[in-house]
Design a protein around this motif. Structure first.
Motif, PDB file in Angstrom:
ATOM      1  N   PRO A  92       7.669   6.419   9.561  1.00 40.99           N
ATOM      2  CA  PRO A  92       7.569   7.793   9.051  1.00 40.99           C
ATOM      3  C   PRO A  92       8.950   8.445   8.915  1.00 40.99           C
ATOM      4  N   ALA A  93       9.135   9.217   7.842  1.00 40.41           N
ATOM      5  CA  ALA A  93      10.426   9.846   7.581  1.00 40.41           C
ATOM      6  C   ALA A  93      10.867  10.745   8.733  1.00 40.41           C
ATOM      7  N   VAL A 132       0.864  -1.181   0.000  1.00 39.40           N
ATOM      8  CA  VAL A 132       0.000   0.000   0.000  1.00 39.40           C
ATOM      9  C   VAL A 132       0.899   1.229   0.000  1.00 39.40           C
ATOM     10  N   VAL A 133       0.696   2.102  -0.981  1.00 42.02           N
ATOM     11  CA  VAL A 133       1.540   3.292  -1.109  1.00 42.02           C
ATOM     12  C   VAL A 133       0.683   4.544  -1.233  1.00 42.02           C
ATOM     13  N   ARG A 134       1.240   5.659  -0.805  1.00 37.60           N
ATOM     14  CA  ARG A 134       0.633   6.964  -1.059  1.00 37.60           C
ATOM     15  C   ARG A 134       1.337   7.543  -2.286  1.00 37.60           C
ATOM     16  N   VAL A 135       0.555   8.035  -3.217  1.00 39.24           N
ATOM     17  CA  VAL A 135       1.103   8.563  -4.465  1.00 39.24           C
ATOM     18  C   VAL A 135       0.779  10.052  -4.571  1.00 39.24           C
ATOM     19  N   TYR A 136       1.819  10.843  -4.746  1.00 35.70           N
ATOM     20  CA  TYR A 136       1.676  12.292  -4.945  1.00 35.70           C
ATOM     21  C   TYR A 136       1.941  12.571  -6.419  1.00 35.70           C
ATOM     22  N   LEU A 137       0.993  13.211  -7.094  1.00 32.44           N
ATOM     23  CA  LEU A 137       1.168  13.476  -8.527  1.00 32.44           C
ATOM     24  C   LEU A 137       0.854  14.929  -8.847  1.00 32.44           C
ATOM     25  N   ALA A 138       1.756  15.567  -9.584  1.00 31.13           N
ATOM     26  CA  ALA A 138       1.530  16.922 -10.082  1.00 31.13           C
ATOM     27  C   ALA A 138       1.611  16.890 -11.600  1.00 31.13           C
ATOM     28  N   ILE A 145       5.902  12.687  -9.947  1.00 33.24           N
ATOM     29  CA  ILE A 145       5.209  11.655  -9.167  1.00 33.24           C
ATOM     30  C   ILE A 145       6.121  11.167  -8.054  1.00 33.24           C
ATOM     31  N   ALA A 146       5.598  11.139  -6.840  1.00 30.58           N
ATOM     32  CA  ALA A 146       6.364  10.630  -5.700  1.00 30.58           C
ATOM     33  C   ALA A 146       5.591   9.487  -5.051  1.00 30.58           C
ATOM     34  N   TYR A 147       6.324   8.441  -4.683  1.00 35.49           N
ATOM     35  CA  TYR A 147       5.724   7.270  -4.038  1.00 35.49           C
ATOM     36  C   TYR A 147       6.226   7.162  -2.607  1.00 35.49           C
ATOM     37  N   LEU A 179      14.296  12.731   8.524  1.00 31.65           N
ATOM     38  CA  LEU A 179      14.311  12.911   7.080  1.00 31.65           C
ATOM     39  C   LEU A 179      13.085  13.710   6.657  1.00 31.65           C
ATOM     40  N   LEU A 180      13.205  14.350   5.504  1.00 31.15           N
ATOM     41  CA  LEU A 180      12.104  15.140   4.969  1.00 31.15           C
ATOM     42  C   LEU A 180      10.994  14.200   4.487  1.00 31.15           C
ATOM     43  N   PRO A 181       9.755  14.381   4.956  1.00 29.97           N
ATOM     44  CA  PRO A 181       8.654  13.526   4.504  1.00 29.97           C
ATOM     45  C   PRO A 181       8.463  13.639   2.993  1.00 29.97           C
ATOM     46  N   VAL A 182       7.969  12.583   2.387  1.00 35.60           N
ATOM     47  CA  VAL A 182       7.766  12.578   0.943  1.00 35.60           C
ATOM     48  C   VAL A 182       6.841  13.715   0.508  1.00 35.60           C
ATOM     49  N   SER A 183       5.860  14.043   1.342  1.00 34.95           N
ATOM     50  CA  SER A 183       4.954  15.145   1.001  1.00 34.95           C
ATOM     51  C   SER A 183       5.715  16.453   0.802  1.00 34.95           C
ATOM     52  N   GLU A 184       6.754  16.670   1.624  1.00 36.48           N
ATOM     53  CA  GLU A 184       7.570  17.891   1.504  1.00 36.48           C
ATOM     54  C   GLU A 184       8.558  17.778   0.351  1.00 36.48           C
ATOM     55  N   VAL A 185       9.116  16.585   0.138  1.00 33.29           N
ATOM     56  CA  VAL A 185      10.000  16.351  -1.011  1.00 33.29           C
ATOM     57  C   VAL A 185       9.254  16.686  -2.298  1.00 33.29           C
TER      58      VAL A 185
END
Length: 205
Positions: free
Chosen positions: A170-171, A126-132, A146-148, A176-182
């Motif tokens: 959790p990062a 299960v992954v969270r996907v960030y897409l712009a 896209i970040a996974y 570490l910088l969370p993926v949402s911030e990356v």
């Protein structure tokens, strides 16, 4: 976060640049990556960051484009039935434009179950996907960032051998910088250094 600063990285031969942590390593040195993609990953956490250049989808509306691409991605990865849209938004930056036509950026965050490589559904993580989606209409291009971020690692997944099975750590707990911030940094720092990449000639000084 200390020790996880974002640094400018050159993409597509330097024609584009974006900033994100150095812990994300260029995967082209490990495996073949298509010319229209740049792929980076922190394999110790199974986090990854993609940059992709596509022909502009003229039949997709600006307001729905990020969601459309996320659904298309889920379909490609055989995860369509598991896709959950968590949030979406849009913005229009003034500093990313060509011939006075600014980019339109839409973003979406989703959650889906995906498997690694050729592993089947029984090994899905299960992954969270960030897409712009950065729509560069003046040059007929849709740019995807896209970040996974793993949420739950399946014990049957090959990822469990390096990251471990169960809930992902959790990062922030690892400083570490969370993926949402990356993901956000990668968008706001995105720059086109050479518009000739898109087959156009920029005569601006």
């Amino acid at each position: 976060m200390p020790g996880d600063e974002c640094s400018e990285r050159l993409l597509f031969g330097g024609a584009i640049s974006s900033a994100f942590p150095m812990r994300f390593q260029d995967l082209s040195s490990i495996r073949e990556v298509p010319d229209h993609q740049e792929v980076f990953a922190d394999s110790s956490r199974d986090e990854s960051l993609f940059f992709e250049l596509l022909d502009l989808k003229n039949d997709v509306s600006d307001s729905e484009s990020a969601i459309w691409f996320l659904q298309d991605l889920a379909n490609e990865q055989d995860a369509k039935g598991s896709l959950v849209i968590e949030q979406s938004g849009s913005l229009q930056p003034a500093d990313l434009m060509f011939k006075d036509l600014p980019a339109v950026i839409t973003t979406v965050v989703g959650r889906m179950a995906v498997s690694k490589g050729r592993q089947g559904r029984e090994a899905q993580n299960v992954v969270r996907v960030y897409l712009a989606n950065l729509r560069l209409k003046a040059v007929g291009t849709d740019v995807l960032i896209i970040a996974y971020e793993p949420i739950l690692i399946n014990a049957l997944s090959e990822t469990s051998l390096t990251v471990g099975a169960g809930l992902a750590v959790p990062a922030a707990q690892s400083e570490l910088l969370p993926v949402s911030e990356v993901f956000k940094f990668a968008i706001v720092s995105f720059k086109v250094n050479d518009w000739n990449l898109f087959g156009v000639v920029d005569h601006t000084p």
